[in-house]
Design an enzyme around this catalytic site. Sequence first.
Site, mmCIF file in Angstrom:
data_model
loop_
_atom_site.group_PDB
_atom_site.id
_atom_site.type_symbol
_atom_site.label_atom_id
_atom_site.label_comp_id
_atom_site.label_asym_id
_atom_site.label_seq_id
_atom_site.Cartn_x
_atom_site.Cartn_y
_atom_site.Cartn_z
ATOM 1 N NE ARG A 254 -14.070 -20.153 -28.221
ATOM 2 C CZ ARG A 254 -12.775 -19.816 -28.440
ATOM 3 N NH1 ARG A 254 -11.803 -20.969 -28.504
ATOM 4 N NH2 ARG A 254 -12.382 -18.853 -27.639
ATOM 5 C CD GLU A 283 -13.075 -24.673 -23.114
ATOM 6 O OE1 GLU A 283 -13.024 -25.778 -23.862
ATOM 7 O OE2 GLU A 283 -12.742 -24.043 -23.510
ATOM 8 C CG HIS A 301 -9.093 -24.119 -24.450
ATOM 9 N ND1 HIS A 301 -10.327 -23.495 -24.630
ATOM 10 C CD2 HIS A 301 -8.428 -22.921 -25.736
ATOM 11 C CE1 HIS A 301 -10.770 -22.343 -25.590
ATOM 12 N NE2 HIS A 301 -9.438 -21.785 -25.998
HETATM 13 C C1 DGY Z 1 -8.600 -17.848 -28.372
HETATM 14 O O1 DGY Z 1 -7.898 -16.986 -28.485
HETATM 15 O O2 DGY Z 1 -10.177 -17.830 -28.849
HETATM 16 C C2 DGY Z 1 -8.374 -19.198 -27.659
HETATM 17 O O3 DGY Z 1 -8.431 -19.965 -27.416
HETATM 18 C C3 DGY Z 1 -7.599 -19.296 -26.614
HETATM 19 O O4 DGY Z 1 -6.419 -19.271 -26.280
#
Ligand code: DGY
Length: 335
Positions: A254, A283, A301
């Site tokens: 993240r 983002e 992402h």
């Molecule tokens: C999640 O599942 O948290 C991812 O970041 C999306 O791919």
Amino acid sequence: MTVSEVPTTRPIITVTRRLPPKVEARLTTMFDARLNSTDIPFDAAALSQALASSDAMITTLGDPLHAATLHAATLSGSSEVRTKLLAHFGVGYDNIDIAVARELGITVTNTPGVLTDDTADLAILLLLATARRAGEGERELRAGNWSGWHPTHLLGTRVSGKTLGLVGFGRIGRAVAARARDGFGMRVLAWSRSLTDQQATDAGVVRCATIEALLTACDFVSVHVPSTHHTRHLINAERLARMRPGAFLINTARGDVIDEIALVAALRAGAIAGVGLDVFEGEPAVRSELLELPNAVLLPHIGSATDETRTAMGMLAVDNLEAFFSGRVVPNPVA
Ligand code: DGY
């Protein structure tokens, strides 16, 4: 009464974004599924409205389900929301205020496990791309600026045999460790709050007692912790300063785990060699300073973005819905 007014007994499920076709088809056969055919993200008002008019929802990381939005959906004069389950499409659920969901009696589930391999693959892709300057090379070639092979052209950094440090050692961190060790003969160090020496040894990695010790010892550092109030800006200016000058930092977890302002300063000062990012603090907005840095490899992402994984994530979300509405224990509860 027209056909569309015939009351349905099937639970109403609102889905905030388009999902892979097989997942939408399964949802439609099982539920009164309200699909988002436009794929336009829901704003706060639309989310509250959906919470107030659906029995459950499939949500994604782009749906900010903060306290105000959840509270705005409560039925008048009560502290209840019609939606009883948020079947979140993703492993990370930092977009949902879990404490408030719990307070309002909403169950939240996620989709762990099915995206481990693809996300680990993408971390390795970023590691290789930063070390071997793949982004710079591609941009040069596409711009028509490649003047041909020569011995000192776009020299990068060798990956094989180097030391990789993992910040966080859950499923994805472990999958990255296996790839780095078995595929590239890397020595792998790991730090996590709960990792023991024995667990590290069993997993074929070396445990570092502190993040600082890990950062100082590695040629590559890859981040694999969730976004929580404990991990926000875990990698800050002070910790970036601990990294080796030739080291690379990778983040597929993240964005807010890294302080991006401090990161830009470290890259500009040459304090680290490069960065590979699949996630960003704000983002989908990406800091213009990052866009200008040649040694930053930036992806939108896409860690879990394969047809196989996105379908598996959707199917798992539907498994949770199915269990919930059949009165069974949901397979993947987070709240
Ligand atoms: C999640 O599942 O948290 C991812 O970041 C999306 O791919």
